[in-house]
Design an enzyme around this catalytic site. Structure first.
Site, mmCIF file in Angstrom:
data_model
loop_
_atom_site.group_PDB
_atom_site.id
_atom_site.type_symbol
_atom_site.label_atom_id
_atom_site.label_comp_id
_atom_site.label_asym_id
_atom_site.label_seq_id
_atom_site.Cartn_x
_atom_site.Cartn_y
_atom_site.Cartn_z
ATOM 1 N N TRP A 1 64.464 -37.895 -43.248
ATOM 2 C CA TRP A 1 63.374 -37.047 -43.754
ATOM 3 C C TRP A 1 63.906 -35.969 -44.690
ATOM 4 O O TRP A 1 63.158 -35.315 -45.385
ATOM 5 C CB TRP A 1 62.562 -36.450 -42.602
ATOM 6 C CG TRP A 1 63.223 -35.332 -41.810
ATOM 7 C CD1 TRP A 1 64.527 -35.257 -41.433
ATOM 8 C CD2 TRP A 1 62.601 -34.148 -41.295
ATOM 9 N NE1 TRP A 1 64.757 -34.114 -40.697
ATOM 10 C CE2 TRP A 1 63.593 -33.413 -40.590
ATOM 11 C CE3 TRP A 1 61.316 -33.643 -41.339
ATOM 12 C CZ2 TRP A 1 63.327 -32.198 -39.956
ATOM 13 C CZ3 TRP A 1 61.051 -32.432 -40.696
ATOM 14 C CH2 TRP A 1 62.043 -31.717 -40.021
ATOM 15 N N ASP A 2 65.213 -35.792 -44.692
ATOM 16 C CA ASP A 2 65.843 -34.854 -45.625
ATOM 17 C C ASP A 2 65.316 -35.073 -47.049
ATOM 18 O O ASP A 2 65.049 -34.134 -47.789
ATOM 19 C CB ASP A 2 67.366 -35.068 -45.664
ATOM 20 C CG ASP A 2 68.028 -34.869 -44.322
ATOM 21 O OD1 ASP A 2 67.451 -35.296 -43.306
ATOM 22 O OD2 ASP A 2 69.137 -34.305 -44.291
ATOM 23 N N GLU B 1 65.592 -31.561 -31.892
ATOM 24 C CA GLU B 1 66.132 -32.769 -31.252
ATOM 25 C C GLU B 1 66.855 -32.474 -29.938
ATOM 26 O O GLU B 1 67.388 -33.397 -29.314
ATOM 27 C CB GLU B 1 67.062 -33.490 -32.244
ATOM 28 C CG GLU B 1 66.279 -34.146 -33.375
ATOM 29 C CD GLU B 1 67.001 -34.144 -34.699
ATOM 30 O OE1 GLU B 1 68.022 -33.417 -34.826
ATOM 31 O OE2 GLU B 1 66.543 -34.835 -35.625
ATOM 32 N N LYS C 1 66.442 -26.285 -31.622
ATOM 33 C CA LYS C 1 67.506 -26.589 -32.590
ATOM 34 C C LYS C 1 67.159 -26.057 -33.982
ATOM 35 O O LYS C 1 67.980 -25.468 -34.671
ATOM 36 C CB LYS C 1 67.712 -28.095 -32.650
ATOM 37 C CG LYS C 1 68.819 -28.542 -33.590
ATOM 38 C CD LYS C 1 68.995 -30.049 -33.506
ATOM 39 C CE LYS C 1 70.116 -30.540 -34.403
ATOM 40 N NZ LYS C 1 70.267 -32.006 -34.319
ATOM 41 N N GLN C 2 65.945 -26.321 -34.410
ATOM 42 C CA GLN C 2 65.530 -25.918 -35.756
ATOM 43 C C GLN C 2 64.013 -25.758 -35.764
ATOM 44 O O GLN C 2 63.357 -26.086 -34.782
ATOM 45 C CB GLN C 2 65.940 -26.965 -36.774
ATOM 46 C CG GLN C 2 65.298 -28.326 -36.550
ATOM 47 C CD GLN C 2 65.755 -29.373 -37.537
ATOM 48 O OE1 GLN C 2 65.780 -29.134 -38.731
ATOM 49 N NE2 GLN C 2 66.149 -30.524 -37.037
#
Lengths: 939, 269
Positions: A527-528, A666, A761-762
């Protein structure tokens, strides 16, 4: 550049050039531009005064003459040329047409007359003239004097200088490549020399020289050569000789435009080579020194060409063209400089070897190198093409050119290279190579050889010119300028330069997480690409964005098959993808703890399906590409919506759920009702439903499903629960526990503890506020940012850039700048210790997003562009260039105001209240913050 | 002629030391010589040396000083000595071993008394802390081990304060990071396996050594044993059941290069 008219200049010059360069005449004191070719001069641009301006010029001239005469100076209006009026201060036969050699005499004569009339110098006369011009209604009059005359104009040579510098920048020619020669830089009679007007800020860094007499000396920074026209001709001859000898172009020294690696660091060498990667959207060449050693890692990679299959698929290493030889140990000085503006890599090994090389953006697959070797032991040369390590190659010769090919399980790459010597002392050599790549088949060597011959025929200078021009035009449409933070400015340009060079403009671009800058992540597509890189391209270079989408479009059938295999409808795009579009996620991973863990992202990280749809919508929102919307864009949105429709479980209460997924966070696997996944799916269903076509019943069912989908929002607190049960986890605030952030929290606390706690995580919930702000509850950014950010470890390199954007939107500008700065240094400081495996392109994309979406507050809304800026105090201004619905727009944000410039009519909504502003074609509008009123300042 | 010096006494440690010395000498392609510096007789030591087929001599100077003099001989490539006289002896090592280790700027193999005999070298564990100094110090060891076709297992332990900032996709991150780590810090990255752990270095060195079946642990060290220094060396010496190679920072292992600095590959930027 001259103050006079074209007949005069062309009559004397009579140049009729037919070569590859350009001759422009910038005449009439900045009011006209001519391009001269074989057929003679042709107008490129002409500033024509309006009737009002003409009247004002006449009035200004009349007032000036009257006032000078009132002082007893017999001044006369002698010409009314384009956009200016000329007044003779000494209308006497003896001084009718004085040669430049009599300049000193003329000055004495004029000054004597001025003194008799009560003026101390020409400066006084200029002051009278300026006052008259303003009184006549000219807002920006240009007053000049050649001693004999005083002139009132709408333009002057500074306009010429700005025009030519903009024109040169579009060709990728920066000020340091520019030589300005004139004969009148110094002050004369108290007035600045007319050529000094050329020294506008845009030429900073250029070399300026005067061949004139310059009785008053030259301004600082200008080289006084003297010698008149002969010296001027000699200067030009010298430039031509240098070109013919094949000298290297000058190395850029502007710190805001270069990345320099000085010396040789065995430890960091491979990371440095990644930073210095040259790419053209098709192939990438690492920046290893031309003369290598065991610590270097020379590499060439081709986008989308993989070896092996499935999880094992990885980018195929290609023959290397950029190696001259080997040495056991690096010795002597070494300096490598990447010019971010032009994508030129300069290398200097002391006085022994200097070179410049590039990967042509104008001809993707073509590379060129020019080398200059001085006295010293002759290097034992490697072959022109070197095989990649431990890889079988085929070689051959065609049409007298050597080629080398490598093949993977399916596709392959072939390269052809040639070299020619241009001089003996110093020895100058030019090397060209052409690559052909094919993801599915072994390419025909004849095609590479044909590309090589075309490059040879064009020659180094032509290749350089077209490559620089292509890069120059990309920068013109995509540069981001931050005044007040030069280091950040450079780091941002580093990111943008690599993003630009990573993507082509035709066919598809399989852009792996590291592009073609390294073999990391095996070149797999995540998805980057869709969510982090694509927005930059959609908003600056639609053709590049379209190639990224084309990669997804061509893998729709694989995505449909994946959905079918799970008993679902529509298209399920894989978390990791390579050649085929089937899932390429490895099944397990080694952790640094020594554990081997199963990897479930391929099975569970399904938000990628909506991410692909979001990318298509992002492209549509910025470009309005109707053909894409009717065709493949619609297909992407509809097929992904169908997947969600078949994926959602509806409970007895009619509420929709998506069970067992992994969100962007994740750390938590197999969770139910992940807010990010659910809201993105909801957005996907709604967005697909509003597209024309399809069955009404299906669209209605999508809307119904979307409305019933759980999103975890708690109206009382204003906070979204990241997934069902998140609030019941250990309330661990990583900000307070970790020795620092970012930190890989799964390593710090262990996977089990992290799974059982509220460590993120993000950006997960917060990613919604970034991607689909209209899908989240109004006003929910602040409470969710306050809740989730302290719980976020930022253990993903994708996290800080998105938070920079969110902080900016929330007005937390100090945190926003810190996060942006950190993101911009991820590769430059090798913060992941994996930069050697390639650039973190997604983080680079997030740098742009933080600036454009976060700080500038840009966002399409229908056919209007929203601008809602947040400017940090330390920045004097922020300028973002975008293309919206075909219009090239420059958004310049200054404290308290925004200046909008567009080359086509565009509607802009400014500020949180969305104050509507229309920018006309080639117009500028300044909008001030107070009351969001706007006033047109230039059109 | 280069040689490995086996420093033995009359304790039960003599046999393991001699066995380890022979194994190391085979690796280096040099001779072994046993030396004895005890002041209280040496018949036991002589017998051990004879049984191992190793030439024996008594140092001219008795005691530790004699051993140091012997170890500093230009022909001595490295020194092998016992960690302690008995299994229950002092930890991390006996006085003589510690003093010799601190005094001699040469690679030193410290052999625990209970090492299984004969000592064979098949697999060597090389802990690397991710610094240039340690990597350069142990580079010759790794090169030699690779040349001799030993299994080389490198170990990097992330201490909590030095954890990586980011770990994006673990299925790729480790692969990419490990490849680069080995490129940076190992002479033959393609021949070396990397193990990583998170936590206290000393504990993990011993665990991993056991786990991978290492026959020797190679450590770079600064020869400082003051309080607060060399915690890893102390812990490994105290707990290791395999020989431990201690290489002073800046000293290599290859024959003829025993005392040569192995740093300075980098040129000034």
């Amino acid at each position: 550049m001259s103050g006079t008219h074209v007949l005069n200049v062309d009559g004397q010059l009579a140049a009729r050039p037919s070569g590859p360069g350009h001759l422009h005449l910038l005449l009439n004191r900045g009011s006209e531009v001519f391009a001269v070719s074989r057929g003679g001069p042709e107008v490129v641009e002409r500033r024509v005064a309006t009737e009002d301006e003409d009247e004002a010029l006449n009035e200004a001239a009349r007032l000036t003459v009257d006032r000078l005469r009132a002082h007893g100076l017999p001044a006369e209006l002698v010409s009314q040329r384009l956009n200016r009026r000329k007044i003779d201060l000494i209308p006497e036969p003896e001084w009718a047409d004085p040669p430049k050699a009599r300049m000193a005499e003329l000055l004495t004569a004029v000054e004597a007359r001025l003194r008799r009339s009560g003026f101390a110098s020409l400066t006084d006369v200029a002051a009278v003239t300026l006052a008259a011009a303003r009184e006549a209604g000219l807002s920006d009059p240009r007053i000049t004097s050649d001693v004999k005359h005083v002139e009132i104009g709408l333009t002057d040579k500074s306009d010429s200088a700005r025009w030519i510098m903009r024109h040169l920048l579009l060709d990728g020619i920066a000020p340091h490549d520019v030589l300005i020669a004139g004969d009148e830089f110094g002050r004369v009679g108290g007035q600045q020399g007319s050529d000094s007007l050329l020294l506008v800020p845009q030429v900073a860094g250029a070399t300026a020289a005067s061949v004139g007499v310059e009785p008053g000396g030259v301004p600082e920074g200008v080289i006084a050569l003297g010698g008149g026209p002969r010296r001027f001709a000699a200067l030009l001859d010298d430039q031509v000789r240098r070109r013919r000898r094949g000298e290297l172009p000058l190395r850029n020294a502007d710190p805001e435009w270069i990345v320099t690696v000085e010396g040789f660091d065995r430890t960091l060498e491979r990371a440095h080579e990644t930073l210095l990667t040259l790419a053209d959207g098709r192939i990438g060449t690492g920046g290893a020194p031309l003369v290598g050693n065991s610590a270097t890692s020379p590499r060439v990679l081709a986008a989308g060409v993989y070896d092996d299959e499935g999880a094992e698929s990885h980018l195929l290493a290609c023959p290397n063209w950029a190696r001259l030889g080997e040495e056991a140990d690096p010795a002597g000085p070494l300096l490598r400089t990447l010019d971010l503006r032009t994508g030129l890599l300069f290398e200097e090994a002391g006085s022994r070897l200097r070179s410049v090389r590039f990967s042509s953006l104008a001809r993707p697959g073509t590379v060129a190198l020019r080398i200059e070797e001085n006295d010293g032991p002759r290097l034992e040369r490697s072959p022109l093409l070197l095989p990649p390590p431990r890889r079988q190659v085929r070689t051959g010769e065609s049409a007298g050119r050597r080629w080398m090919s490598v093949a993977g399980k399916h596709g392959g790459v072939v390269a052809a290279a040639a070299e020619r010597v241009r001089g003996a002392k110093p020895r100058r050599t030019e090397r060209f190579a052409a690559y052909e790549s094919d993801p599915a088949n072994r390419p025909d060597p004849a095609r590479a050889v044909a590309g090589l011959r075309a490059a040879e025929d064009a020659g180094f200078e032509q290749l350089l010119r077209e490559h620089r021009r292509t890069f120059g035009r990309l920068w013109d449409g995509a540069d981001v300028r931050i005044e007040g933070d030069p280091e950040l400015q450079r780091d941002v340009r580093f990111a943008l330069s690599h993003l630009m060079a990573s993507v082509g403009e035709s066919g598809e671009t399989a852009l792996g997480a590291r592009g073609v800058s390294g073999a990391g992540y095996r070149g797999h597509v995540f998805w980057d690409t869709d969510v982090f890189v694509l927005p930059f391209l959609a908003a600056t270079r639609p053709a590049g964005a379209r190639t990224l989408l084309e990669y997804r479009v061509r893998r729709l059938s694989a995505a449909r098959a994946a959905a079918r295999a799970l008993g679902r409808s529509g298209a399920r795009f894989p978390w990791e993808s390579a050649r085929t579009g089937r899932d390429a996620t490895p099944s397990h991973a080694h952790l640094r703890t020594g554990e081997v863990i199963p990897i479930r992202t391929g099975e569970l990280e399904e938000h990628i399906v909506a991410d692909v749809a979001w990318a298509a919508a992002c492209y549509l929102d910025w470009t309005g590409d109707e053909e894409f919307q009717r065709g493949p864009g619609r297909e992407l949105l509809v097929e992904t919506a169908r997947y969600w429709a078949s994926r959602i479980r509806v409970d007895g209460d009619g509420r929709g759920h998506i069970d067992r997924v992994i969100g962007p966070d994740e750390y938590h696997e197999a969770v139910d009702d992940n807010a990010f996944t659910n809201v993105m799916a909801r957005w996907n269903l709604r967005r697909a439903a509003v597209l024309a076509g399809g069955e009404d019943a299906e669209r209605a069912s999508w809307l119904h499903l979307a409305d019933g989908l759980i999103d975890g929002y708690d109206e009382q607190s204003g906070i979204y629960e990241q997934f069902a049960g998140f609030f019941r986890l250990e309330p661990l605030v990583i900000e307070e526990v970790a020795p620092r952030r970012p930190v890989a929290a799964d390593l710090l606390l262990g996977p089990e503890r992290v799974r059982a706690s509220q460590v993120v995580k993000q950006a997960d919930v917060l990613m919604l506020h970034h991607l689909v702000p209209d899908e989240v509850a109004p006003g929910s950014l602040a409470p969710n940012l306050a809740f989730y950010e302290p719980r976020t470890a930022h253990g993903s390199s994708l996290s800080p850039g998105i938070h920079a954007s969110l902080f900016a939107r929330a007005g937390m500008l100090e945190q926003a700048v810190d996060a942006l700065r950190l993101t911009s240094r991820i590769d430059l400081d090798d913060l992941t210790e994996t930069t050697a495996s390639g650039l973190h392109l997604a983080a680079m994309g997030s740098v742009w997003q933080a600036l454009a979406f976060g700080f500038a507050g840009l966002r399409p809304q229908g056919d209007a562009l929203c601008v809602d800026p947040r400017l940090p105090e330390a920045w004097h201004s922020l300028e973002v260039r975008v293309r919206f619905r075909g219009a090239r727009i420059i958004v310049r944000i200054e404290p308290g105001s925004v200046v909008l410039t567009s080359d086509a009519p565009v509607r802009v909504l400014v500020g949180p209240a969305r104050a509507p502003v229309t920018v006309s074609s080639s117009g500028s509008v300044r909008v001030t913050r107070e009351e969001m009123r706007w006033e047109e300042v230039e059109s | 002629m280069s040689k490995v010096l086996a420093a033995i006494d009359n304790s039960v440690a003599a046999r393991p030391v001699l066995s380890a010395a022979i194994a190391v000498a085979e690796l280096l392609g040099v001779e072994v010589e046993a030396v004895h510096a005890s002041e209280d007789g040496y018949r036991t030591a002589v017998a051990a040396a004879e049984a191992a087929g190793v030439p024996f001599r008594v140092t001219e100077t008795p005691g530790l000083l004699g051993l140091i003099e012997a170890a500093e001989g230009s022909e001595v490539t490295q020194v092998v000595l016992g960690a302690r006289a008995t299994r229950d002896g002092p930890r991390p090592a006996g006085h003589v071993a510690l003093m010799l280790a601190r005094s001699v700027r040469k690679p030193l193999v410290v052999v625990p008394p209970d090492v299984p005999l004969p000592v064979r070298l098949h697999r060597i564990l090389v802990p690397l802390d991710g610094t240039r100094a340690t990597a350069d110090t142990l580079a010759a060891t790794v090169r030699l081990a690779c040349r001799s076709k030993l299994d080389v297992v490198a170990l990097h332990v992330h201490e909590p304060a030095a954890l990586p900032l980011f770990s994006d996709q673990p299925q790729h991150e480790f692969e990419d990071w490990a490849r680069e780590f080995l490129c940076r810090y190992c002479p033959h990255p393609e021949l070396v396996r990397l193990e990583t752990r998170v936590g206290v270095v000393g504990e993990h060195v011993l665990d991993v050594a056991r786990g991978v079946g290492a026959d020797m642990i190679a450590l770079g060290w600064s020869q400082q044993l003051d309080a607060g220094r060399a915690a890893v060396v102390r812990e490994v010496l105290a707990g290791s059941s395999t020989p431990v190679l201690l290489v002073p920072i800046g000293a290599g292992l290859e024959p003829g290069r025993g005392a040569q600095p192995d740093v300075g590959h980098e040129r000034a930027a």
